[in-house]
Design a protein around this motif. Structure first.
Motif, short mmCIF file in Angstrom:
data_model
loop_
_atom_site.label_atom_id
_atom_site.label_comp_id
_atom_site.label_asym_id
_atom_site.label_seq_id
_atom_site.Cartn_x
_atom_site.Cartn_y
_atom_site.Cartn_z
N TYR A 182 -10.83 1.29 -1.70
CA TYR A 182 -9.62 1.38 -2.59
C TYR A 182 -10.20 1.60 -4.16
O TYR A 182 -9.78 2.48 -4.68
CB TYR A 182 -9.03 -0.09 -2.83
N LEU A 226 -1.53 3.85 -1.79
CA LEU A 226 -2.85 3.94 -1.55
C LEU A 226 -3.23 4.08 -0.01
O LEU A 226 -2.33 3.75 1.02
CB LEU A 226 -3.26 2.17 -1.53
N ILE A 265 -2.34 -6.38 -3.53
CA ILE A 265 -3.01 -5.83 -2.29
C ILE A 265 -3.93 -7.13 -1.64
O ILE A 265 -4.72 -7.42 -2.44
CB ILE A 265 -3.87 -4.79 -2.24
N MET A 325 0.87 -1.11 -0.02
CA MET A 325 -0.19 -0.04 -0.02
C MET A 325 0.98 1.24 0.09
O MET A 325 0.65 2.29 -0.69
CB MET A 325 -0.88 0.12 1.24
#
Lengths: 341, 397
Positions: free
Chosen positions: B110, A339, B340, A334
Motif C-alpha cells: 500500500y 486502493l 484500513i 479500499m
C-alpha cells in the motif's frame, strides 16, 4: 453400673428380699449393700452372683424373645403389574424395602462400588418423585376433570392461542396444611405480552422499551410485568392491566423534550449525519479535488455504490464487531479510497 | 519477588551466551568464509534468512525469512522504537533480524502505491497480544526511512498518558497541561533520526517562546528542536510547532511524511494523571496528545499514517480486547474512520519453523531436547505459535 442395674432388676422380683434393703438409697448405697452382702459370707454371695448373671441372661433372652422378627420386605411380595400409586400415594421418604429397584447411591469405597440402598441415608435425604409417576398423574387428572371445563376446540395450536389471547396472565395458588389457608405469595400476578402484537410504530416501540427497561427481553420480544404491590390478586391484576394501558398510550405521545435525544441515547447506529459520513464525504471530496474533478456533488457521492457499501459495513461494524465485519469494512474502505490490494 | 528472581535467571544465561556467541559467531563467520564453496552449509541458512536487506525489494518469496539491518542503521532509524525485549535480543545476538511477514508485505504494498496528491490514508495494525504489531510497524518505518521519507515515530503513545511526574500548566493555553520530560525525550530521538531534514525545512512563521526568545520565520526547523531541548519548559510547545510545520509543509511536496504511532488507542482512552485538585485529566487536556490528534486526521496529503493498536500499555481495557472498536472507543473510531485495518496474527507453520531455526542457529536454545522433533512440538504447543510467548519461553532454555 450394670451390676447395680442387675441388682435393681432382681429386686423387682420377690425372690431376693435381702437386697431390697439398699433399693431406694442409690447406687453408692447399693454398692455398699453389695459389699455388705459379700461381707456377710461367701456362701450367700455366690448364689446372688449366679442369680444376677442368670437374671441378666434371662432378661436379654426375654428381650430377644419379645423382639419381633422382621418379615420379608414388601418388595418380594410385589406383583409386576401392581398399582404403584398404592405403594406411594403421597410424597414420602425413600423406603428401601418398598422400592423394588436395585439402586446404589453414594461415594464408592476405594476399588469398590457405591453403597446399596439398604439403610442408605443419601437416598432418604434427597427429594423423590415416586408419588408422581404417569399413572398417578393420570389419576390426579381424572379426579380433577370433574371440576374443569372443556378446552375450546378452535384453539388447537399455540399460534392460534397467541393470536386470540396475546396477553398471558400467570398466578400461583398455594395449598398447605396449617391453621390458615391464606398465603401472602398468592397475590403475585405476572402479565406477559409480545410487543409485536401491540400496535406500535417505530418511535412508540423505542419509547416503550426505554420506559420498561429490564422488563423487556429482546430475544423473545416479550414484555413481562410482575405486580405484587396490592394485597389482593384481583387488585394486582387490575393494576397490571392499567400499567399496560398507560405504557401503550404514553409511548404513542411525543413530548417536547424528546427532540433533545443525543447520540448516546440512540439504541442503534444511524449513519446519516454521523462523523463517519462526514469523514467519508470529506475524504472523497478532497480526492476529487486533487484529481481536479469539480463537478461532483455531495448527493451524487452519497448515492454512489461504494459509499452505500461503506455505509452498510460501518453500520454492521458498529452494531457488533467481529473479524468478518472488519474484513468487510476493510474491503469497502479500499474501494472507497481506490486502493488496489 | 518471583518476577525479580526470574529476571535474574533470565539475565544470567543471556550474558553467558552473549560472550559465548561473540566467539562462536566470529569463528562461524570465518568458517563460512573459508567454506564459501560448500553449498550444503548455506542451505540450512536459506530457509530462515534472506540477504535482501532493503525492504523495498521484499516480496512474497521472502515471506517467513529474517533479514538483518546493519546496526549503524538501527541507531539512526530506531533510536526509540523497537520493543525492549527485541533490543536485548539485538545486543545478545549482535545483529538485528526482522522477520518478513504477510501483514508487513501488504502494508509495504500500500505504501509503495500511495498517491501523494490524495489525503493521507490511515492504516491501523491490530491483532492479539504479542503477535508482532510493533515489529510490523518497525518494518514499515525502515522501508520509509530507506526511501528517504521523514519519519515521525511516536514509539508508545501510552507513555504520554500515564506516569508523568511533572505536569505543568501550559503557557500557550491555560486549559492544557505540558509534559516537559516526555516531550524533550521525544525531541531528542526525533532529532537523531531526521537530522538532515531538520536542516532543510524552514519555519513559515515566527514563534515567540518568551519575551526574549523567539524563532524567526525562515529559520531551519532544527532550531525549534534545539529550543525545545535546551528550554525544557517549552518542549511540549516545541513538539506542537514541529508537528504543525510538518503538516503544513508536507502537501507542498518537498518531502514525504510518515506518521507512525504505536498504541494510538491511548489518544482517546483515559489517563491516570490527576490535576492538583485530584480530578482526572482527560487526554485532550494534554498538549502532546492534542497536537498528535490533529496530526492523525487526514486533512493533509503527501504521506501516510500508520498506527498500531496496543492493549499492552493501555489503561482500563481488558486483556482480551484487540478489535479496533473495542480499543479505540467510539471517539477514536470516528476520528480515524475511514481507515484500513491490517490484521496481524500468530505465526504460521512456515514462520514458526523459520523462527525456531533462527534461534537454533544463534544457539539461543541451549537445551538438548530443544533440537529434537519432540522439543519443537513442545515449543509449538506451549507458545501456540504466539511470537511473544515463543520468545519468552526460548529465553529460559
Amino acid at each position: 453400673m450394670a451390676a447395680a442395674r442387675g441388682c435393681l432388676c432382681s429386686c423387682a422380683r420377690p425372690m431376693l428380699p435381702r437386697l431390697c434393703v439398699g433399693l431406694v438409697a442409690g447406687p453408692g448405697s447399693l454398692l455398699r449393700a453389695a459389699a455388705y452382702s459379700t461381707a456377710l459370707g461367701v456362701g450367700s454371695a455366690g448364689p446372688s452372683q449366679r442369680e444376677v448373671a442368670a437374671s441378666r441372661r434371662s432378661r436379654t433372652s426375654q428381650i430377644a424373645r419379645n423382639r419381633r422378627v422382621p418379615g420379608a420386605p414388601r418388595t418380594e411380595k410385589m406383583a409386576v403389574d401392581q398399582d404403584w400409586s398404592n405403594v406411594y400415594p403421597t410424597a414420602a421418604a425413600f423406603n428401601p424395602s418398598s422400592v423394588p429397584l436395585p439402586i446404589r447411591m453414594g461415594y464408592p469405597v476405594k476399588r469398590g462400588v457405591p453403597p446399596p440402598k439398604g439403610g442408605n441415608l443419601e437416598l432418604i435425604k434427597i427429594p423423590n418423585f415416586l408419588h408422581l409417576t404417569p399413572p398417578a398423574i393420570k389419576k390426579h387428572c381424572a379426579a380433577l376433570k370433574d371440576f374443569c371445563t372443556e378446552w375450546p376446540t378452535v384453539l388447537d395450536s399455540d399460534e392460534k392461542c397467541e393470536q386470540h389471547f396475546p396477553i398471558e396472565i400467570e398466578t400461583v395458588d398455594y395449598v398447605s396444611a396449617g391453621p390458615s389457608v391464606r398465603n401472602p405469595k398468592a397475590r403475585v400476578v405476572t402479565l406477559r405480552v409480545k410487543l409485536s402484537k401491540l400496535n406500535l410504530d417505530d418511535h412508540a416501540k423505542k419509547k416503550l422499551i426505554k420506559l420498561v427497561g429490564e422488563r423487556y427481553c429482546k430475544d423473545t420480544d416479550m414484555l413481562t410485568i410482575t405486580t405484587d404491590r396490592c394485597p389482593l390478586r384481583r387488585q394486582n391484576y387490575d393494576y397490571g392491566i392499567y400499567l399496560l394501558t398507560v405504557l401503550y398510550h404514553e409511548s404513542w405521545k411525543t413530548e417536547m423534550w424528546e427532540n433533545e435525544k443525543t447520540e448516546a441515547d440512540m439504541e442503534e447506529y444511524i449513519w446519516e449525519n454521523s462523523p463517519s459520513q462526514k469523514n467519508a464525504l470529506d475524504t472523497l471530496l478532497r480526492i476529487r479535488a486533487a484529481e481536479k474533478i469539480t463537478e461532483v456533488t455531495r448527493e451524487e457521492l452519497l448515492g454512489s455504490e461504494m459509499v452505500e457499501n461503506y455505509k452498510t459495513s460501518v453500520v454492521v461494524l458498529k452494531n457488533g464487531e467481529t473479524e468478518n465485519n472488519i474484513l468487510q469494512y476493510k474491503e469497502s474502505v479500499m474501494k472507497l479510497l481506490n486502493l488496489r490490494a | 519477588m518471583l518476577r525479580s528472581v526470574k529476571g535474574v535467571i533470565c539475565q544470567g544465561p543471556k550474558l553467558d551466551s552473549g560472550y559465548f556467541l561473540h566467539a562462536s559467531a566470529r569463528a562461524w563467520l570465518s568458517a563460512a568464509v573459508n567454506q564459501d564453496a560448500q553449498i550444503p552449509a548455506e542451505k540450512p541458512r536459506a530457509v530462515f534468512r534472506t540477504n535482501e536487506s532493503n525492504p523495498a525489494n521484499h516480496a512474497e518469496q521472502h515471506e517467513g525469512q529474517h533479514y538483518s539491518i546493519p546496526l549503524q542503521e538501527v541507531k539512526v532509524v530506531f533510536p526509540h522504537g523497537l520493543p525492549y525485549r527485541f533490543q536485548m535480543q539485538m545486543k545478545t545476538f549482535n545483529e538485528s533480524c526482522l522477520m518478513v511477514r504477510k501483514p508487513a508485505l501488504e502494508l509495504l504494498g500500500y505504501l509503495k502505491s500511495t498517491n501523494l496528491a490524495h489525503p493521507a490514508i490511515r492504516y491501523v495494525i491490530y491483532g492479539e497480544k504479542g503477535t508482532g504489531k510493533t515489529m510490523t510497524l518497525c518494518h514499515a518505518i525502515h522501508y520509509c526511512a530507506k526511501q528517504d521519507w521523514l519519519v515521525l515515530h511516536i514509539p508508545d503513545a501510552h507513555v504520554w498518558v500515564k506516569n508523568c511526574r511533572e505536569l505543568m500548566q501550559s503557557s500557550y493555553n491555560k486549559e492544557r497541561f505540558d509534559q516537559p520530560l516526555e516531550a524533550s525525550t521525544w525531541l531528542k530521538n526525533f532529532k537523531t533520526s531526521n537530522d538532515h531534514f531538520l536542516k532543510e525545512i524552514k519555519t513559515q512563521q515566527t514563534y515567540m517562546w518568551s519575551k526574549r526568545e523567539s524563532t524567526e520565520k525562515g529559520r531551519p526547523l532544527g532550531e525549534v528542536v534545539e529550543q525545545g531541548l535546551t528550554r525544557v519548559k517549552n518542549a511540549s510547545d516545541a513538539v506542537g510547532v514541529v508537528l504543525k510545520e510538518l503538516k503544513q509543509q508536507c502537501p507542498l511536496g518537498a518531502f514525504r511524511l510518515l506518521v507512525a504511532v504505536d498504541g494510538i488507542n491511548a489518544l482517546w482512552g483515559q489517563t491516570t494523571l490527576r490535576k492538583k485538585d485530584k480530578s482526572a485529566v482527560s487526554p485532550e487536556e494534554l498538549t502532546l496528545v492534542h497536537n498528535l490528534r490533529k496530526m492523525v486526521v487526514n486533512d493533509w496529503n503527501g504521506g501516510a499514517i500508520v498506527t498500531t493498536l496496543s492493549q499492552t500499555g493501555s489503561l482500563f481495557k481488558p486483556r482480551s480486547a484487540y478489535l479496533p472498536h473495542e480499543l479505540l472507543g467510539k471517539e477514536g473510531f470516528d476520528t480515524l474512520d475511514p481507515f484500513i485495518p491490517i490484521r496481524v496474527s500468530n505465526y504460521s507453520q512456515r514462520e514458526f519453523e523459520s523462527c525456531y531455526q533462527y534461534y537454533l542457529d544463534r544457539k539461543w536454545l541451549q537445551h538438548d531436547r530443544a533440537r529434537t522433533e519432540e522439543g519443537r512440538k513442545e515449543l509449538l504447543f506451549l507458545s501456540n505459535s504466539n511470537p511473544w510467548q515463543l520468545e519468552r519461553i526460548s529465553a529460559y532454555l
